[in-house]
Design a protein around this motif. Structure first.
Motif, short mmCIF file in Angstrom:
data_model
loop_
_atom_site.label_atom_id
_atom_site.label_comp_id
_atom_site.label_asym_id
_atom_site.label_seq_id
_atom_site.Cartn_x
_atom_site.Cartn_y
_atom_site.Cartn_z
N SER A 1 0.87 -0.91 -0.06
CA SER A 1 -0.21 -0.07 0.06
C SER A 1 0.90 1.30 0.01
CB SER A 1 -0.86 0.00 1.02
OG SER A 1 -1.65 1.15 1.40
N ASP A 2 0.06 2.37 -0.38
CA ASP A 2 0.87 3.67 -0.26
C ASP A 2 0.63 4.67 0.95
OD1 ASP A 2 -1.33 4.24 -1.40
OD2 ASP A 2 -0.71 5.61 -3.17
N ARG A 3 -0.52 3.93 1.76
CA ARG A 3 -1.08 4.52 3.08
C ARG A 3 -0.08 4.27 4.18
NH1 ARG A 3 -4.14 4.09 7.12
NH2 ARG A 3 -5.17 2.05 7.02
N ASN A 4 0.02 5.39 4.74
CA ASN A 4 0.88 5.22 5.99
C ASN A 4 0.04 4.67 7.01
OD1 ASN A 4 2.09 7.54 4.51
ND2 ASN A 4 3.60 7.23 6.23
N GLU A 5 0.64 3.74 7.81
CA GLU A 5 -0.03 2.95 9.11
C GLU A 5 -0.08 4.27 10.23
OE1 GLU A 5 0.95 -0.87 11.16
OE2 GLU A 5 2.74 0.28 11.16
N ASN A 6 -1.14 4.03 10.97
CA ASN A 6 -1.04 4.76 12.48
C ASN A 6 -0.57 3.89 13.56
OD1 ASN A 6 -3.32 3.98 13.61
ND2 ASN A 6 -4.49 4.71 12.12
N ASP A 7 -0.46 4.40 14.74
CA ASP A 7 0.11 3.96 15.75
C ASP A 7 -0.80 2.78 16.31
OD1 ASP A 7 2.90 4.86 16.00
OD2 ASP A 7 2.29 6.08 17.74
N ALA A 8 -2.11 3.01 16.20
CA ALA A 8 -3.03 2.11 16.65
C ALA A 8 -3.17 0.90 15.94
CB ALA A 8 -4.40 2.89 16.88
N GLU A 9 -2.92 1.07 14.56
CA GLU A 9 -2.84 -0.40 13.63
C GLU A 9 -1.67 -0.76 13.94
OE1 GLU A 9 -5.08 1.65 9.58
OE2 GLU A 9 -3.11 2.38 10.12
N HIS A 10 -0.69 -0.19 14.21
CA HIS A 10 0.62 -0.83 14.36
C HIS A 10 0.47 -1.79 15.53
CE1 HIS A 10 4.80 -1.37 14.99
NE2 HIS A 10 4.85 -0.94 16.17
N SER A 11 0.02 -1.16 16.59
CA SER A 11 -0.18 -1.91 18.15
C SER A 11 -0.98 -3.12 17.86
CB SER A 11 -0.47 -0.73 19.27
OG SER A 11 0.44 0.21 19.12
N TRP A 12 -1.95 -3.10 17.15
CA TRP A 12 -3.00 -3.89 16.97
C TRP A 12 -2.37 -5.20 16.26
CZ3 TRP A 12 -4.40 -5.47 12.06
CH2 TRP A 12 -5.36 -6.57 12.10
N HIS A 13 -1.53 -4.67 15.36
CA HIS A 13 -1.02 -5.82 14.52
C HIS A 13 -0.09 -6.64 15.19
CE1 HIS A 13 0.00 -6.46 9.95
NE2 HIS A 13 -0.44 -7.51 10.44
N LEU A 14 0.86 -5.90 16.07
CA LEU A 14 1.78 -6.31 16.90
C LEU A 14 1.31 -7.48 17.87
CD1 LEU A 14 4.41 -3.61 17.95
CD2 LEU A 14 4.19 -4.98 15.66
N ALA A 15 0.05 -7.09 18.46
CA ALA A 15 -0.59 -7.78 19.65
C ALA A 15 -0.90 -9.10 18.85
CB ALA A 15 -1.57 -7.24 20.05
N LEU A 16 -1.51 -9.19 17.76
CA LEU A 16 -1.83 -10.48 16.92
C LEU A 16 -0.72 -11.30 16.75
CD1 LEU A 16 -4.96 -9.64 14.85
CD2 LEU A 16 -4.82 -10.96 16.72
N MET A 17 0.43 -10.61 16.06
CA MET A 17 1.49 -11.17 15.77
C MET A 17 2.14 -11.89 17.06
SD MET A 17 3.62 -8.35 13.59
CE MET A 17 5.06 -9.32 13.55
N ALA A 18 2.17 -11.26 18.18
CA ALA A 18 2.70 -11.77 19.55
C ALA A 18 1.73 -13.27 19.82
CB ALA A 18 2.70 -11.00 20.67
N ILE A 19 0.48 -12.99 19.75
CA ILE A 19 -0.05 -14.42 19.88
C ILE A 19 0.24 -15.41 18.74
CG2 ILE A 19 -2.51 -15.15 19.97
CD1 ILE A 19 -3.54 -12.44 20.75
N VAL A 20 0.30 -15.04 17.57
CA VAL A 20 0.18 -16.02 16.56
C VAL A 20 1.65 -16.54 16.74
CG1 VAL A 20 0.50 -16.57 14.15
CG2 VAL A 20 -1.44 -15.04 15.04
#
Length: 197
Positions: free
Chosen positions: A31-50
């Protein structure tokens, strides 16, 4: 029910909504859209679980999830510092500590103390949980940049050596994930995305 505690908790919940407006340099996958901090944190949380099974050591996954969900809340006051910034050091600053005290301080004392302790544990990076949480924090943007033909590496002219140095933190939390990440970094060199000096 303690009405004052509830009102303080609601105030905190409203305050952290600001995390959704903090734009990161890294863009979403393909994508060419910047990520925001909330999206980043949510993604890390799911990554940590998986990805928890790949941790070098046994970890309390819930604690890791808490770490990655709150680690960037301080950026509400302190702002986001690009990992590869050459002007400002990305390490913890006094400004971030003041932000942690103010923002988490909106909560009832017991919760505030817990949040600050978890944030500090992440920043210090010495426990198994903090090491794995930091692995997630470094892996996600690497995956994004490789999906975007170099992404911020290319945009800001970040050299291979700097990427390798910053991303090698991943191995502290997971040798398996570091082996995978290192392969992606080397592949990026082969593709001409990253330049060796």
């Amino acid at each position: 029910m303690n009405t004052e505690d509830l009102l303080n908790q609601i105030a905190f919940i409203k305050e952290i909504d600001k995390v959704k407006y903090i734009q990161r340099k890294t863009k979403l996958f393909n994508s060419d859209r910047n990520e925001n901090d909330a999206e980043h944190s949510w993604h890390l949380a799911l990554m940590a679980i998986v990805l928890a099974e790949h941790s070098n050591e046994p970890i309390d996954v819930l604690k890791v999830v808490k770490m990655v969900l709150i680690h960037d809340i301080v950026e509400i006051d302190a702002g986001d510092i690009f990992l590869y910034d050459v002007q400002i050091n990305h390490d913890n600053t006094e400004q971030e500590r003041l932000a942690a005290n103010r923002i988490f301080g909106l909560l009832p004392k017991k919760q505030a103390d817990e949040m600050i302790a978890i944030w500090e544990e992440f920043e210090t990076g010495e426990t198994n949980e903090a090491k794995f949480a930091k692995s997630m924090d470094r892996l996600e943007p690497l995956l994004q940049n490789t999906s975007n033909n170099g992404g911020t590496w290319k945009e800001f002219g970040v050299p291979y050596k700097k990427v390798y140095e910053k991303k090698s933190v991943i191995k502290e939390g997971s040798a398996t994930l570091w082996n995978y990440a290192e392969g992606l970094i080397n592949e990026s060199v082969e593709k001409g995305i990253l330049k060796k000096e």
